[in-house]
Design a protein around this motif. Sequence first.
Motif, mmCIF file in Angstrom:
data_model
loop_
_atom_site.group_PDB
_atom_site.id
_atom_site.type_symbol
_atom_site.label_atom_id
_atom_site.label_comp_id
_atom_site.label_asym_id
_atom_site.label_seq_id
_atom_site.Cartn_x
_atom_site.Cartn_y
_atom_site.Cartn_z
ATOM 1 N N HIS A 553 0.843 -1.188 0.000
ATOM 2 C CA HIS A 553 0.000 0.000 0.000
ATOM 3 C C HIS A 553 0.882 1.243 0.000
ATOM 4 N N TYR A 554 0.451 2.262 -0.785
ATOM 5 C CA TYR A 554 1.080 3.574 -0.719
ATOM 6 C C TYR A 554 -0.020 4.563 -0.379
ATOM 7 N N ILE A 555 0.065 5.198 0.792
ATOM 8 C CA ILE A 555 -1.002 6.063 1.281
ATOM 9 C C ILE A 555 -0.690 7.512 0.948
ATOM 10 N N ASN A 556 -1.632 8.158 0.244
ATOM 11 C CA ASN A 556 -1.506 9.584 -0.046
ATOM 12 C C ASN A 556 -2.078 10.351 1.133
ATOM 13 N N GLU A 557 -1.251 11.169 1.795
ATOM 14 C CA GLU A 557 -1.665 11.837 3.019
ATOM 15 C C GLU A 557 -2.518 13.072 2.773
ATOM 16 N N SER A 558 -2.590 13.536 1.530
ATOM 17 C CA SER A 558 -3.419 14.718 1.265
ATOM 18 C C SER A 558 -4.890 14.315 1.239
ATOM 19 N N ALA A 559 -5.736 15.307 1.106
ATOM 20 C CA ALA A 559 -7.181 15.048 1.108
ATOM 21 C C ALA A 559 -7.697 14.654 -0.260
ATOM 22 N N GLU A 560 -6.784 14.427 -1.208
ATOM 23 C CA GLU A 560 -7.192 14.082 -2.558
ATOM 24 C C GLU A 560 -7.771 12.666 -2.615
ATOM 25 N N THR A 561 -8.734 12.480 -3.458
ATOM 26 C CA THR A 561 -9.266 11.131 -3.671
ATOM 27 C C THR A 561 -9.232 10.722 -5.134
ATOM 28 N N GLY A 562 -8.939 11.660 -6.037
ATOM 29 C CA GLY A 562 -8.915 11.349 -7.456
ATOM 30 C C GLY A 562 -7.495 11.323 -7.990
ATOM 31 N N TRP A 563 -7.314 10.546 -9.065
ATOM 32 C CA TRP A 563 -5.977 10.394 -9.644
ATOM 33 C C TRP A 563 -6.037 10.707 -11.139
ATOM 34 N N LEU A 564 -5.054 11.480 -11.614
ATOM 35 C CA LEU A 564 -4.957 11.798 -13.031
ATOM 36 C C LEU A 564 -3.975 10.901 -13.756
ATOM 37 N N SER A 565 -2.882 10.532 -13.087
ATOM 38 C CA SER A 565 -1.841 9.780 -13.775
ATOM 39 C C SER A 565 -0.981 9.034 -12.771
ATOM 40 N N ILE A 566 -0.528 7.839 -13.157
ATOM 41 C CA ILE A 566 0.492 7.105 -12.420
ATOM 42 C C ILE A 566 1.465 6.521 -13.424
ATOM 43 N N GLN A 567 2.738 6.441 -13.049
ATOM 44 C CA GLN A 567 3.770 5.982 -13.968
ATOM 45 C C GLN A 567 4.943 5.410 -13.190
ATOM 46 N N PHE A 568 5.484 4.274 -13.667
ATOM 47 C CA PHE A 568 6.724 3.722 -13.139
ATOM 48 C C PHE A 568 7.906 4.379 -13.843
ATOM 49 N N SER A 569 9.019 4.540 -13.134
ATOM 50 C CA SER A 569 10.261 4.888 -13.807
ATOM 51 C C SER A 569 10.711 3.674 -14.610
ATOM 52 N N PRO A 570 11.537 3.867 -15.656
ATOM 53 C CA PRO A 570 11.925 2.727 -16.501
ATOM 54 C C PRO A 570 12.570 1.575 -15.742
ATOM 55 N N ASP A 571 13.280 1.871 -14.636
ATOM 56 C CA ASP A 571 13.907 0.786 -13.877
ATOM 57 C C ASP A 571 12.978 0.194 -12.833
ATOM 58 N N GLY A 572 11.771 0.743 -12.693
ATOM 59 C CA GLY A 572 10.795 0.211 -11.758
ATOM 60 C C GLY A 572 11.021 0.582 -10.310
ATOM 61 N N HIS A 573 11.985 1.451 -10.009
ATOM 62 C CA HIS A 573 12.302 1.794 -8.617
ATOM 63 C C HIS A 573 11.475 2.956 -8.094
ATOM 64 N N LEU A 574 10.876 3.774 -8.986
ATOM 65 C CA LEU A 574 10.130 4.956 -8.572
ATOM 66 C C LEU A 574 8.733 4.930 -9.178
ATOM 67 N N ILE A 575 7.825 5.622 -8.522
ATOM 68 C CA ILE A 575 6.465 5.831 -9.021
ATOM 69 C C ILE A 575 6.201 7.321 -9.044
ATOM 70 N N LEU A 576 5.630 7.782 -10.147
ATOM 71 C CA LEU A 576 5.241 9.177 -10.275
ATOM 72 C C LEU A 576 3.720 9.218 -10.331
ATOM 73 N N SER A 577 3.081 9.963 -9.442
ATOM 74 C CA SER A 577 1.619 10.016 -9.396
ATOM 75 C C SER A 577 1.156 11.467 -9.417
ATOM 76 N N ILE A 578 -0.026 11.698 -10.056
ATOM 77 C CA ILE A 578 -0.627 13.028 -10.110
ATOM 78 C C ILE A 578 -2.081 12.902 -9.699
ATOM 79 N N THR A 579 -2.508 13.760 -8.754
ATOM 80 C CA THR A 579 -3.887 13.727 -8.281
ATOM 81 C C THR A 579 -4.732 14.694 -9.094
ATOM 82 N N THR A 580 -6.026 14.711 -8.792
ATOM 83 C CA THR A 580 -6.940 15.563 -9.549
ATOM 84 C C THR A 580 -6.674 17.041 -9.316
ATOM 85 N N LYS A 581 -5.953 17.399 -8.258
ATOM 86 C CA LYS A 581 -5.565 18.796 -8.033
ATOM 87 C C LYS A 581 -4.094 19.015 -8.350
#
Length: 1012
Positions: A553-581
């Motif tokens: 589990h990865y918990i987003n501590e902000s009050a956001e509940t919507g997601w616009l985008s998620i992406q792995f880095s090419p080596d799979g070590h990082l995740i990039l996420s964007i919320t609705t705000k």
Amino acid sequence: MPNYKVRHPRTLVTTLVILVAVMFAVSLSVAIPSQAADENTATPNANENLATAQRSADEAKSLYWAASARLLQKENDPFTALALALEANRIPNPPDQAVRALEDIAYAPGPRKILAKNPNEPFYSAYWKATYNPDGKMIVAANEYDHNLHLFDAISGREIRQFEGHQLTIFAVAFSPDGSKIVSSSSDTCTGCDYEGSGRELILWDVQSGKQIWKLDEQKMPGGFYNPVFSPDGDRILTNDSIFDQSFNHLIEWSVKDGKEIKRFGGGDNFSNIRKSVFSPDGSQILARIGDNDLILWDANTTNEIKRFNDVYQSVSLAIFSPDGNSILVSDMLGQIKVLDIHTGEMKVNFYTTGAIDNMVFNPDGDRFYASTSDGKVVLLDANTGDTLQNIQATTDVLAFSPDRRHFVVDSSDLVLWDIMAGDELQQFIGNSKLIQNVAFRPDGRRVASISITQEVKLWDVDTGAMLYQLVKPSNQSGSMNVVFSPDGKILASTDTNGFIALWDVYTGKKIRSLDTRADLFIFSPDGQSLLSAGGNNELILWDVATGRETRHYINESAETGWLSIQFSPDGHLILSITTKSDTALWDVATGKTLRHLPRYNTQFSPDGHTVLYEDGSNNLIFTDAITGRETNRISGSNFAIGNWGITILSNVVFSPNGRQILINANDDLSVWDIATRQIIRHFGTYGRPAVFSPDGHMILTTDSEVYSDNGYLLSGGSDLVLLRVDSPDELIQWTLANRAVGTLTCDQRAYYGITPMCSADEASTGTPPATLPFITSIPSPTLTPTATTDLNRTTATTTPTVTPPLPSLTPTANQATLTVQADMTAASIATQDVLQYMTVTAIALTPSLNFDDKALIGIGSHHDVLNPPNWKVWHYQGTVGEIVTIKITADPATSASIGLRDTSFYLNGPNGLVLEYVNDFDLNHRADAILSDYRLPATGIYTIEVHSAGLNTGGYTMTIESYGVKSSAAVTATQAVDRTLTQESAEPTLKAIEHERLAQQTLTLMPSATP
């Protein structure tokens, strides 16, 4: 023509060469100690100067041919236009304007193959009849000067065989539904008609053998055989008899098996002048034209009359059934088309076109149809709304449409196969019931998946456009959903009808399992072993693909509940996420911790993971180092035009697989940019979202249109998928040669446009042009950098008669180095004279007209105006040959008085009125790039810029002109511009040629004495 005082560039050349001759004579009698060393460098310098001068001449001619090609395309001569556009791209590394001209002409719908040439008949052109076989792979055709049928391969254009047996002119042909037979009828006086004359022969042919199965003549049917058509089951053939004898007026049904008559329809005064007929799709009904303005519907089994449609039009030309048999499409000779309900006779939709209708055909789904008109156009119309969806200038009579509606055969005296779709549209995937929400390529590029706004999931074949599986049927649920292939291409992840993530076997279309979560977004990890989902409760969840179990589990501590985008880095070590705000977070996969936050939009990794791209909220695309966060590049938001209601929406920003290009959809404008140069390299125009690159980077998958809400916000793309080409210049040339019918330039055309090799005397006498030279652009030439030299003082030159000076002579005893330089110098002089002559002729041809008002000139900078449709604005700009200009047009933000300009056209005309560049029917509110970027002006004179409005909306706009290279003032008069052609700001090709000829000549002063 105005009498401008021109200081001719050749004056300087004359002075230079005489001066060089004197210096050369002195050099022969003086021994210089450094001559031995200079001998080794003289020849390379001369060669470089020669090459640069020749390059200048080649570029100037290339630009001229490209501009001429655009004009010919506009004047509906695609064959010659394409030939000239190819000539403009023959030089290595052709100018960008030449490449763009070839793209626009080659990728437009147009001639694909010339199937057959017109017979050599004086004063007449052959009139062709043609039709496709049911699978669209063959075409059978006949013309009025040939009594044979010709069978062609529709893909290669090769003639397969001829059918011999008719004694008269063939005027109608048709394939059986299974493609195994052909029926043809012939007449003795049918010249360019569809029913006149005595229809005295009806022959049934076997396609495989080319032999006759049976033949009927006028003894069997005195009234004749007209307009033969097969029944849908292929067992019957329907013809009508003579329209000239009131004792006939029948439709006759014949047995395909033995040619015997089965039954008759009509007869008598109530059925006078029976014309063309057609079966309903199920074969149960027959629709026929009666006289000029009536239609009659028969029961095909009982011959009973079902219904009459009286006074449909004053002059009915065509009538066809819709694919479902519930409607009929009727046209008249004036270009009107009606859709009538087959049961009630009520009109559903009424259309108006620009010419009489020659041919019509429905799309297989029945919601659209193509119509060809007598003024040489093919239009795609929406059968439900009457909207025009596509407009093609075919310039000739359309004889038949292919079954897949991708090609048609036209009669332009020659028999020509045309593309309906643009050449950059490789494929269309038609059949989604709702708007497309997301798309994905399988890693091998052979399959694509789509999901609609109602969660309808389909899998498509790239090569054929066919739907392979419908994995999820449409539901009442909607939302931001996704489809993603696993890295090995074996599994597709989507949402099922319950909103859970479903994993599908790509090869069988069967569900593997569902993951117990309702997610908005999901992606596979680079190794394919895990799947990351983003959904409610501010959670990112990592799943094991093999077992379907949750692993982290990865918990987003902000009050956001919507997601616009998620992406792995090419080596799979990082995740990039964007919320609705637009809260952007970078996560560590192993620890589950947030590393940092980036309050950005459209954030994503580059394919190599070294760069993070984001949009800063002002439409600027920022490229940063993934480790340090330092900005490394940016594409300015000023390149993206304001959209509806004063906003710009970058709905798609996607890296190419190699990371060197980026795909941008700004509002409804799709384009590909080169990241390093920050320049557009392909502009596709209006397409929807989403849009993605294929795995190899040579294709783009997108949707066919955009949909906006009432307040102007972008909702989603269209319901059909479109596959677009992405070609390099060399690939474009090879595709054009392989897929387009290119005209052969005549001897007169080669002489007119100055294209080498010219025709010899023998070739000119016969009109046969020389063989075309091969293309060499696949071997890039080195970039030539002019040698730095002291500027020539051209401002003191005076006007003198043009004289081509003789070159200094050298004694026969000169050494090899001297002779080599002499040869190089001679070639350089010839190249210089060629380019000077070309530029001189061009300058004369492009002189402004007598009616020109020099007070109306505008200069560099911004200029505002308001368009009230359907008006247009004409601007005048003083341009200098070789000048690099960029022209941008931006609509004013919408106000209560206007909603912004739409469906606008832009024209750049040369000083002689030649259309150099044009962009038709674009939306000023949705432009993603300049109207014209880095365009090199081909001549000195007054250029006319036209901005037209089609009449839909009104509003203000600002035109900005930027100039580089040779312009130093905001505005100059025509006379000043001509005087400056011999100054430092003169024509770039001419300047290069003169300076490099001088360098070639000066090398002689450094040569050793001819005597040891």
